[in-house]
Scaffold this motif. Structure first.
Motif, PDB file in Angstrom:
ATOM      1  N   PRO A 131     -11.076   9.632   1.892  1.00  0.00           N
ATOM      2  CA  PRO A 131     -11.403   8.312   2.427  1.00  0.00           C
ATOM      3  C   PRO A 131     -12.729   7.734   1.944  1.00  0.00           C
ATOM      4  O   PRO A 131     -12.790   6.558   1.572  1.00  0.00           O
ATOM      5  CB  PRO A 131     -11.401   8.537   3.941  1.00  0.00           C
ATOM      6  CG  PRO A 131     -10.399   9.614   4.143  1.00  0.00           C
ATOM      7  CD  PRO A 131     -10.609  10.545   2.970  1.00  0.00           C
ATOM      8  N   PHE A 132     -13.821   8.526   1.941  1.00  0.00           N
ATOM      9  CA  PHE A 132     -15.105   7.919   1.568  1.00  0.00           C
ATOM     10  C   PHE A 132     -15.149   7.583   0.081  1.00  0.00           C
ATOM     11  O   PHE A 132     -15.816   6.626  -0.327  1.00  0.00           O
ATOM     12  CB  PHE A 132     -16.286   8.796   1.994  1.00  0.00           C
ATOM     13  CG  PHE A 132     -16.521  10.027   1.163  1.00  0.00           C
ATOM     14  CD1 PHE A 132     -17.329   9.987   0.042  1.00  0.00           C
ATOM     15  CD2 PHE A 132     -15.946  11.248   1.521  1.00  0.00           C
ATOM     16  CE1 PHE A 132     -17.555  11.128  -0.711  1.00  0.00           C
ATOM     17  CE2 PHE A 132     -16.166  12.386   0.774  1.00  0.00           C
ATOM     18  CZ  PHE A 132     -16.965  12.328  -0.355  1.00  0.00           C
ATOM     19  N   GLU A 133     -14.429   8.327  -0.753  1.00  0.00           N
ATOM     20  CA  GLU A 133     -14.346   7.986  -2.169  1.00  0.00           C
ATOM     21  C   GLU A 133     -13.513   6.721  -2.352  1.00  0.00           C
ATOM     22  O   GLU A 133     -13.875   5.816  -3.125  1.00  0.00           O
ATOM     23  CB  GLU A 133     -13.733   9.140  -2.957  1.00  0.00           C
ATOM     24  CG  GLU A 133     -14.567  10.402  -2.961  1.00  0.00           C
ATOM     25  CD  GLU A 133     -13.929  11.524  -3.771  1.00  0.00           C
ATOM     26  OE1 GLU A 133     -13.132  11.230  -4.683  1.00  0.00           O
ATOM     27  OE2 GLU A 133     -14.214  12.702  -3.485  1.00  0.00           O
ATOM     28  N   MET A 134     -12.385   6.645  -1.664  1.00  0.00           N
ATOM     29  CA  MET A 134     -11.522   5.471  -1.753  1.00  0.00           C
ATOM     30  C   MET A 134     -12.259   4.207  -1.318  1.00  0.00           C
ATOM     31  O   MET A 134     -12.192   3.168  -1.973  1.00  0.00           O
ATOM     32  CB  MET A 134     -10.273   5.699  -0.896  1.00  0.00           C
ATOM     33  CG  MET A 134      -9.329   4.508  -0.800  1.00  0.00           C
ATOM     34  SD  MET A 134      -9.773   3.289   0.464  1.00  0.00           S
ATOM     35  CE  MET A 134      -9.574   4.233   1.972  1.00  0.00           C
TER      36      MET A 134
ATOM     37  N   ILE B  63       0.679  14.234   4.481  1.00  0.00           N
ATOM     38  CA  ILE B  63       0.802  13.085   5.379  1.00  0.00           C
ATOM     39  C   ILE B  63       2.190  13.070   6.015  1.00  0.00           C
ATOM     40  O   ILE B  63       2.347  12.846   7.216  1.00  0.00           O
ATOM     41  CB  ILE B  63       0.546  11.770   4.620  1.00  0.00           C
ATOM     42  CG1 ILE B  63      -0.850  11.765   3.981  1.00  0.00           C
ATOM     43  CG2 ILE B  63       0.683  10.567   5.562  1.00  0.00           C
ATOM     44  CD1 ILE B  63      -1.120  10.571   3.100  1.00  0.00           C
ATOM     45  N   LEU B  64       3.204  13.343   5.199  1.00  0.00           N
ATOM     46  CA  LEU B  64       4.583  13.294   5.697  1.00  0.00           C
ATOM     47  C   LEU B  64       4.857  14.347   6.751  1.00  0.00           C
ATOM     48  O   LEU B  64       5.652  14.126   7.673  1.00  0.00           O
ATOM     49  CB  LEU B  64       5.561  13.459   4.536  1.00  0.00           C
ATOM     50  CG  LEU B  64       5.656  12.279   3.564  1.00  0.00           C
ATOM     51  CD1 LEU B  64       6.579  12.636   2.411  1.00  0.00           C
ATOM     52  CD2 LEU B  64       6.175  11.037   4.278  1.00  0.00           C
ATOM     53  N   ILE B  65       4.221  15.506   6.652  1.00  0.00           N
ATOM     54  CA  ILE B  65       4.487  16.569   7.632  1.00  0.00           C
ATOM     55  C   ILE B  65       3.513  16.514   8.806  1.00  0.00           C
ATOM     56  O   ILE B  65       3.542  17.374   9.685  1.00  0.00           O
ATOM     57  CB  ILE B  65       4.438  17.964   6.975  1.00  0.00           C
ATOM     58  CG1 ILE B  65       3.028  18.289   6.471  1.00  0.00           C
ATOM     59  CG2 ILE B  65       5.467  18.081   5.867  1.00  0.00           C
ATOM     60  CD1 ILE B  65       2.895  19.705   5.906  1.00  0.00           C
ATOM     61  N   GLY B  66       2.651  15.503   8.829  1.00  0.00           N
ATOM     62  CA  GLY B  66       1.754  15.327   9.959  1.00  0.00           C
ATOM     63  C   GLY B  66       0.526  16.206   9.936  1.00  0.00           C
ATOM     64  O   GLY B  66      -0.171  16.323  10.942  1.00  0.00           O
ATOM     65  N   GLN B  67       0.237  16.801   8.785  1.00  0.00           N
ATOM     66  CA  GLN B  67      -0.925  17.686   8.687  1.00  0.00           C
ATOM     67  C   GLN B  67      -2.227  16.898   8.712  1.00  0.00           C
ATOM     68  O   GLN B  67      -3.245  17.370   9.228  1.00  0.00           O
ATOM     69  CB  GLN B  67      -0.830  18.525   7.419  1.00  0.00           C
ATOM     70  CG  GLN B  67      -1.707  19.744   7.396  1.00  0.00           C
ATOM     71  CD  GLN B  67      -1.380  20.647   6.218  1.00  0.00           C
ATOM     72  OE1 GLN B  67      -1.105  20.187   5.116  1.00  0.00           O
ATOM     73  NE2 GLN B  67      -1.385  21.948   6.452  1.00  0.00           N
ATOM     74  N   ILE B  68      -2.195  15.697   8.129  1.00  0.00           N
ATOM     75  CA  ILE B  68      -3.330  14.778   8.228  1.00  0.00           C
ATOM     76  C   ILE B  68      -2.813  13.405   8.624  1.00  0.00           C
ATOM     77  O   ILE B  68      -1.641  13.089   8.429  1.00  0.00           O
ATOM     78  CB  ILE B  68      -4.144  14.682   6.919  1.00  0.00           C
ATOM     79  CG1 ILE B  68      -3.321  13.998   5.812  1.00  0.00           C
ATOM     80  CG2 ILE B  68      -4.636  16.027   6.465  1.00  0.00           C
ATOM     81  CD1 ILE B  68      -4.145  13.620   4.611  1.00  0.00           C
TER      82      ILE B  68
ATOM     83  N   ILE C  68       0.861  -1.185   0.000  1.00  0.00           N
ATOM     84  CA  ILE C  68       0.000   0.000   0.000  1.00  0.00           C
ATOM     85  C   ILE C  68       0.891   1.227   0.000  1.00  0.00           C
ATOM     86  O   ILE C  68       1.811   1.338   0.817  1.00  0.00           O
ATOM     87  CB  ILE C  68      -0.926   0.019   1.228  1.00  0.00           C
ATOM     88  CG1 ILE C  68      -1.789  -1.254   1.264  1.00  0.00           C
ATOM     89  CG2 ILE C  68      -1.810   1.265   1.228  1.00  0.00           C
ATOM     90  CD1 ILE C  68      -2.494  -1.472   2.591  1.00  0.00           C
ATOM     91  N   ILE C  69       0.625   2.151  -0.920  1.00  0.00           N
ATOM     92  CA  ILE C  69       1.398   3.383  -1.020  1.00  0.00           C
ATOM     93  C   ILE C  69       0.437   4.559  -0.874  1.00  0.00           C
ATOM     94  O   ILE C  69      -0.544   4.658  -1.625  1.00  0.00           O
ATOM     95  CB  ILE C  69       2.135   3.481  -2.370  1.00  0.00           C
ATOM     96  CG1 ILE C  69       3.091   2.293  -2.551  1.00  0.00           C
ATOM     97  CG2 ILE C  69       2.908   4.802  -2.464  1.00  0.00           C
ATOM     98  CD1 ILE C  69       3.678   2.194  -3.956  1.00  0.00           C
ATOM     99  N   THR C  70       0.686   5.416   0.088  1.00  0.00           N
ATOM    100  CA  THR C  70      -0.103   6.645   0.220  1.00  0.00           C
ATOM    101  C   THR C  70       0.768   7.821  -0.198  1.00  0.00           C
ATOM    102  O   THR C  70       1.956   7.878   0.131  1.00  0.00           O
ATOM    103  CB  THR C  70      -0.597   6.836   1.659  1.00  0.00           C
ATOM    104  OG1 THR C  70       0.509   6.755   2.563  1.00  0.00           O
ATOM    105  CG2 THR C  70      -1.600   5.771   2.032  1.00  0.00           C
ATOM    106  N   ILE C  71       0.159   8.754  -0.926  1.00  0.00           N
ATOM    107  CA  ILE C  71       0.904   9.856  -1.520  1.00  0.00           C
ATOM    108  C   ILE C  71       0.404  11.182  -0.961  1.00  0.00           C
ATOM    109  O   ILE C  71      -0.802  11.419  -0.885  1.00  0.00           O
ATOM    110  CB  ILE C  71       0.754   9.846  -3.056  1.00  0.00           C
ATOM    111  CG1 ILE C  71       1.355   8.558  -3.636  1.00  0.00           C
ATOM    112  CG2 ILE C  71       1.402  11.078  -3.676  1.00  0.00           C
ATOM    113  CD1 ILE C  71       1.084   8.376  -5.118  1.00  0.00           C
ATOM    114  N   GLY C  72       1.348  12.042  -0.577  1.00  0.00           N
ATOM    115  CA  GLY C  72       0.957  13.387  -0.148  1.00  0.00           C
ATOM    116  C   GLY C  72       1.928  13.988   0.843  1.00  0.00           C
ATOM    117  O   GLY C  72       2.243  13.363   1.861  1.00  0.00           O
ATOM    118  N   ASP C  73       2.410  15.186   0.541  1.00  0.00           N
ATOM    119  CA  ASP C  73       3.262  15.896   1.494  1.00  0.00           C
ATOM    120  C   ASP C  73       2.545  16.121   2.813  1.00  0.00           C
ATOM    121  O   ASP C  73       3.164  16.135   3.878  1.00  0.00           O
ATOM    122  CB  ASP C  73       3.684  17.252   0.910  1.00  0.00           C
ATOM    123  CG  ASP C  73       4.649  17.120  -0.256  1.00  0.00           C
ATOM    124  OD1 ASP C  73       5.273  16.046  -0.380  1.00  0.00           O
ATOM    125  OD2 ASP C  73       4.771  18.086  -1.035  1.00  0.00           O
TER     126      ASP C  73
END
Length: 417
Positions: A153-156, A12-17, A5-10
């Motif tokens: 999330p709900f779309e995924m 996520i990495l900076i802890g914003q979400i 599983i690969i999640t993409i997004g800056d």
């Protein structure tokens, strides 16, 4: 079969979400017989995304990618996947027309950025997103599958359920994996393990037990891997029925059960009603009941009596009680419970009063001290707990302990009494 599983997004990495997608996807894949070997998060960088996908394809049979499909310039997942799988960017007519209707209904201009969401690599099979404007994509190479899904999330989740899981089942022949989770409350992990040691030792070798502790409960998961029939599922059910008889006071239920839901079931079965008076839990106890559908069957109402004035003026707690014993005391907890029971006309009432922290404690009443009151048709009593110094955990634990106090009362008192 293996999956990554690969999640993409800056963000996520900076802890914003917080990445909740990968946990949900992992659970669904595991149920379908996949072994999730790695979860990885990468930023909005073309090279990082490409390296992650290509690396995953070397070790996994199925790769699920979420994020990076939005209309802005930092969303580059489609272009990166086109570079990996080849083909040109083409417009998917069904997506284009549906997105136009969605945006028109919302009064949003259908501009070039929004139109771009309807373009996909020609090497992909389009997975129609009925709840958003970014379609999913299905790629295959050498028998392996790579799926790209929106990060919302709900779309995924909708695409996983309606499109991805059926396709994975058709694409891969899978042996079955079975999990069943029982919920316990009231025993520390080490005490629980000692209490059920003989039961655990008697499990057949093909059943695997995992302890999954949290501040308010311990989950026990039994799993069977690489199975074909129903024999293992039936054996798991039989073993858990034995466990339920072994620790009846600590066995809450299965799956998503909580102390509050188990208590609610007992209240509903007895056609009994509940009212709540809260101080240190600040509404968390009421919320644990009203979060469940059908709460109006048994929950009448509550009072968050944070100040002493409210305890006295609304719940009828005696000023002398507060002066002599303090707000955090057995006597105050009892009078709070009796007051809200009388006020709401309920069969049962719970109260919480304590020092949630991290400040406010004294040597006699340290942070984490909580008194819980229970008023019933047969009398009133209170019990004391001392939790920890973390405010959030103290509130969560106090709410669970209060619900459990009522659960045990209902469990051990015959409905006709």
């Amino acid at each position: 079969m293996k999956a990554e599983i690969i999640t993409i997004g800056d963000e996520i990495l900076i802890g914003q979400i917080v990445d909740t997608n990968s946990a949900w996807i992992a659970a669904r894949l595991n149920e379908a017989g996949f072994t999730v070997v790695r979860k990885l998060t990468v930023g909005d960088d073309r090279r990082e995304i490409a390296d992650a996908v290509e690396g995953a394809m070397r070790t996994a049979d199925a790769v699920i990618v979420t994020g990076g499909l939005g209309p802005t310039k930092d969303d580059i997942t489609k272009q990166t996947l086109a570079g990996i799988f080849g083909g040109e960017m083409v417009r998917d007519r069904e997506t284009y027309e549906r997105n136009g209707r969605i945006l028109a209904a919302r009064g949003i201009e259908y501009n070039e950025l929004n139109r771009e969401q309807a373009t996909v690599p020609s090497s992909a099979e389009v997975l129609q997103n009925m709840h958003g404007t970014a379609p999913g994509m299905w790629f295959t190479r050498g028998g392996k599958a790579v799926v790209s899904l929106p990060g919302v999330p709900f779309e995924m989740k909708e695409l996983m359920e309606t499109e991805v899981m059926p396709r994975l089942a058709a694409h891969f022949r899978q042996s079955k994996v079975v999990h069943r989770t029982a919920i316990t409350y009231g025993l520390a992990e080490s005490v629980l393990a000692a209490t059920i040691a003989e039961w655990e030792a008697a499990l057949p070798g093909y059943l695997h037990l995992a302890y999954l502790p949290s501040p308010s409960q311990i989950r026990l998961r039994l799993s069977a891997y690489d199975i074909e029939g129903r024999r293992e599922e039936e054996e798991i059910e039989r073993r858990f029925r034995v466990l339920e008889r072994l620790i009846p006071d600590y066995f809450i239920g299965y799956g998503d059960a909580t102390v509050a839901s188990a208590t609610a079931d007992l209240l509903r079965a007895r056609r009994a009603t509940l009212a709540v008076a809260e101080s240190c839990t600040g509404g968390a106890l009421s919320a644990s009941f009203t979060a469940m559908a059908g709460a109006s069957d048994y929950y009448l109402g509550g009072v968050v009596s944070y100040s002493n004035d409210v305890k006295v003026g609304i719940l009828g707690v005696s000023p002398d009680t507060l002066r002599l014993h303090g707000a955090v005391s057995e006597q105050t907890a009892c009078e709070m419970a009796e007051g809200v029971r009388r006020l709401c006309g309920a069969d049962y009432a719970l109260s919480t009063t304590g020092v949630a922290g991290p400040t406010g404690g004294t040597p006699e009443k340290p942070v984490g001290t909580v008194w819980i009151g229970l008023a019933t048709p047969h009398g009133t009593r209170a019990c004391k707990s001392v939790f920890a110094r973390l405010r959030t955990q103290n509130i969560e634990r106090a709410a669970a302990a209060a619900a459990n106090m009522l659960r045990l009362e209902l469990l051990h008192r015959q409905p006709t009494e």
